[in-house]
Scaffold this motif. Structure first.
Motif, PDB file in Angstrom:
ATOM      1  N   GLU A   1     134.622 102.423  66.436  1.00  0.00           N
ATOM      2  CA  GLU A   1     133.760 103.605  66.412  1.00  0.00           C
ATOM      3  C   GLU A   1     132.286 103.255  66.606  1.00  0.00           C
ATOM      4  OE1 GLU A   1     137.229 104.086  63.560  1.00  0.00           O
ATOM      5  OE2 GLU A   1     135.577 102.642  63.752  1.00  0.00           O
ATOM      6  N   GLY A   2     131.982 101.961  66.594  1.00  0.00           N
ATOM      7  CA  GLY A   2     130.599 101.519  66.698  1.00  0.00           C
ATOM      8  C   GLY A   2     129.963 101.370  65.330  1.00  0.00           C
ATOM      9  N   GLY A   3     128.653 101.244  65.316  1.00  0.00           N
ATOM     10  CA  GLY A   3     127.953 101.062  64.045  1.00  0.00           C
ATOM     11  C   GLY A   3     126.465 101.227  64.228  1.00  0.00           C
ATOM     12  N   THR A   4     125.764 101.096  63.125  1.00  0.00           N
ATOM     13  CA  THR A   4     124.306 101.227  63.159  1.00  0.00           C
ATOM     14  C   THR A   4     123.662  99.871  62.890  1.00  0.00           C
ATOM     15  OG1 THR A   4     124.144 101.758  60.793  1.00  0.00           O
ATOM     16  CG2 THR A   4     124.472 103.600  62.318  1.00  0.00           C
ATOM     17  N   ALA A   5     122.431  99.740  63.332  1.00  0.00           N
ATOM     18  CA  ALA A   5     121.709  98.483  63.131  1.00  0.00           C
ATOM     19  C   ALA A   5     120.267  98.784  62.750  1.00  0.00           C
ATOM     20  CB  ALA A   5     121.747  97.621  64.392  1.00  0.00           C
ATOM     21  N   TRP A   6     119.783  98.062  61.750  1.00  0.00           N
ATOM     22  CA  TRP A   6     118.406  98.218  61.293  1.00  0.00           C
ATOM     23  C   TRP A   6     117.524  97.185  61.976  1.00  0.00           C
ATOM     24  CZ3 TRP A   6     117.072  93.537  59.405  1.00  0.00           C
ATOM     25  CH2 TRP A   6     118.105  92.723  58.889  1.00  0.00           C
ATOM     26  N   ILE A   7     116.259  97.511  62.078  1.00  0.00           N
ATOM     27  CA  ILE A   7     115.231  96.556  62.477  1.00  0.00           C
ATOM     28  C   ILE A   7     114.223  96.520  61.339  1.00  0.00           C
ATOM     29  CG2 ILE A   7     113.423  95.964  64.134  1.00  0.00           C
ATOM     30  CD1 ILE A   7     114.837  97.809  66.157  1.00  0.00           C
ATOM     31  N   ASP A   8     113.930  95.348  60.838  1.00  0.00           N
ATOM     32  CA  ASP A   8     112.836  95.200  59.882  1.00  0.00           C
ATOM     33  C   ASP A   8     111.608  94.733  60.644  1.00  0.00           C
ATOM     34  OD1 ASP A   8     114.238  96.049  57.703  1.00  0.00           O
ATOM     35  OD2 ASP A   8     114.611  94.057  56.880  1.00  0.00           O
ATOM     36  N   ALA A   9     110.461  95.267  60.267  1.00  0.00           N
ATOM     37  CA  ALA A   9     109.233  94.974  60.998  1.00  0.00           C
ATOM     38  C   ALA A   9     108.101  94.666  60.034  1.00  0.00           C
ATOM     39  CB  ALA A   9     108.857  96.158  61.884  1.00  0.00           C
ATOM     40  N   TRP A  10     107.135  93.918  60.518  1.00  0.00           N
ATOM     41  CA  TRP A  10     105.921  93.632  59.749  1.00  0.00           C
ATOM     42  C   TRP A  10     104.886  94.707  60.044  1.00  0.00           C
ATOM     43  CZ3 TRP A  10     106.643  90.195  56.122  1.00  0.00           C
ATOM     44  CH2 TRP A  10     107.527  89.135  56.318  1.00  0.00           C
TER      45      TRP A  10
END
Length: 369
Positions: free
Chosen positions: A268-277
């Motif tokens: 079904e897929g998924g989600t992905a986070w990006i952490d940023a400064w």
């Protein structure tokens, strides 16, 4: 419009000269400065000594790095609001999230970075560099650091075949044998919606979801979880589990402790986070320059390779050279632009949707014994 040189007040020129002298490599008198970083655990402490060495050699400054590790994203917003941090590492969309909005005219809690002080930005994969989430009014405020899934991990010592669907979490045989996140309610709503057949175009908007239908499944998901985790899953609990949701960190740590955990790829897929400064608005002069030096330092190939080795998530630069082997590069999609087009990167949602997801999760937790 850029001002002519002679229009800058004389006092301002003196200030710029003073900063330049303080940062000059040949400055005879060693300066002492403090850089306050509020970041997720593991994002700063291991690298302080190398950074201090770099700053001493390059700028002639002894820098003390004060680190605070939150467990909830609210603490990032509070840190810049109260000016207790010069640098934060939140999810990339947090500053534009309605209840954390940081760009209100007259009370901005963040400030743009000077990209000229971050030359390693040029090495970033286009999917991250071109993301407009950290851009406001044409200025770059955030700089991506790493990326990871809200992933489905499985204990390969217990489960022979990798699960290919999020629906495995609802199978009766795994009741009491999995752990899921608690303090990011949206991620559990997203995986529940995906399990029910919704697509990426739907999951970020409550108006596109059947709330009652999702609530029923969310209640079961919360009820049957062995535990709920804040911040990051507890790798010490993993020997007792068959399944877990994870940012990636915990599975990596569990394996370092002798476990045999893998990340599944649900159909079904998924989600992905990006952490940023992001730079707090209170970081001025030398402090701001040192904060930008830190951001550039964390985009260096050595630190980006360590994102894989120590954190178990993906780096944002396109190439880490020979610091990672072929298996590590493949597993964590190093330089793989196409992969990041197959996952739903976290997005800014409306205040109505955020509230609905939070309320749904609070309701779901009432079913826990």
């Amino acid at each position: 419009m850029r001002k002519a040189f002679w229009s800058v007040p004389f006092v301002g020129i003196l200030g710029l000269v003073a900063i330049g002298l303080a940062l000059a490599p040949g400055c005879s008198k060693t300066k002492k400065e403090t850089l306050r970083i509020t970041c997720w655990a593991g994002y700063a402490k291991p690298y302080v000594a190398e950074f201090q060495k770099l700053v001493k050699e390059k700028h002639g400054i002894d820098v003390e790095v004060q680190i605070s590790n939150p467990t909830d994203q609210d603490e990032f917003f509070q840190a810049v609001k109260d000016n207790t941090a010069d640098l934060i590492s939140p999810p990339i969309e947090l500053p534009k999230t309605p209840r954390f909005y940081c760009y209100t005219a007259g009370s901005e809690y963040l400030q743009p970075v000077d990209v000229n002080n971050i030359p390693n930005l040029k090495n970033m994969m286009a999917v991250f560099r071109d993301d407009i989430t950290p851009i406001n009014a044409g200025n770059r405020y955030g700089v991506p650091y790493n990326c990871g899934p809200y992933g489905l991990a499985y204990n390969a010592g217990v489960i022979d075949t990798a699960p290919d669907t999020w629906n495995v979490l609802w199978e009766p045989r795994f009741a009491g044998k999995y752990t899921i996140n608690n303090n990011f309610p949206k991620v559990n709503v997203w995986i529940t919606a995906l399990a029910l057949g919704y697509g990426y175009a739907d999951i970020f908007d409550i108006e596109r979801l059947d709330r009652e239908k999702i609530q029923q499944q969310l209640d079961i998901l919360a009820q049957n979880a062995k535990s709920l985790w804040d911040g990051a899953a507890n790798p010490d609990e993993f020997p007792e589990l068959s399944l877990a949701t994870t940012w990636g960190f915990a599975a990596q740590q569990a394996n370092l402790k002798g476990g045999n955990w893998r990340i599944a790829a649900p159909k079904e897929g998924g989600t992905a986070w990006i952490d940023a400064w992001y730079l707090g608005a209170g970081a001025k002069g030398v402090t701001k320059t040192l904060a930008e030096e830190w951001i550039n330092f964390m985009l260096d190939p050595a630190r980006q390779a360590d994102v894989v080795k120590s954190q178990g998530v993906s780096p944002v630069v396109a190439d880490t050279g020979d610091l990672l082997n072929a298996e590590e590069k493949a597993m964590f999609h190093v330089g793989d632009e196409n992969y990041f087009k197959t996952v739903a990167l976290w997005r800014v949602m409306t205040e109505e949707t955020e509230k609905a997801f939070n309320d749904m999760w609070e309701e779901a937790k009432k079913h826990r014994k």
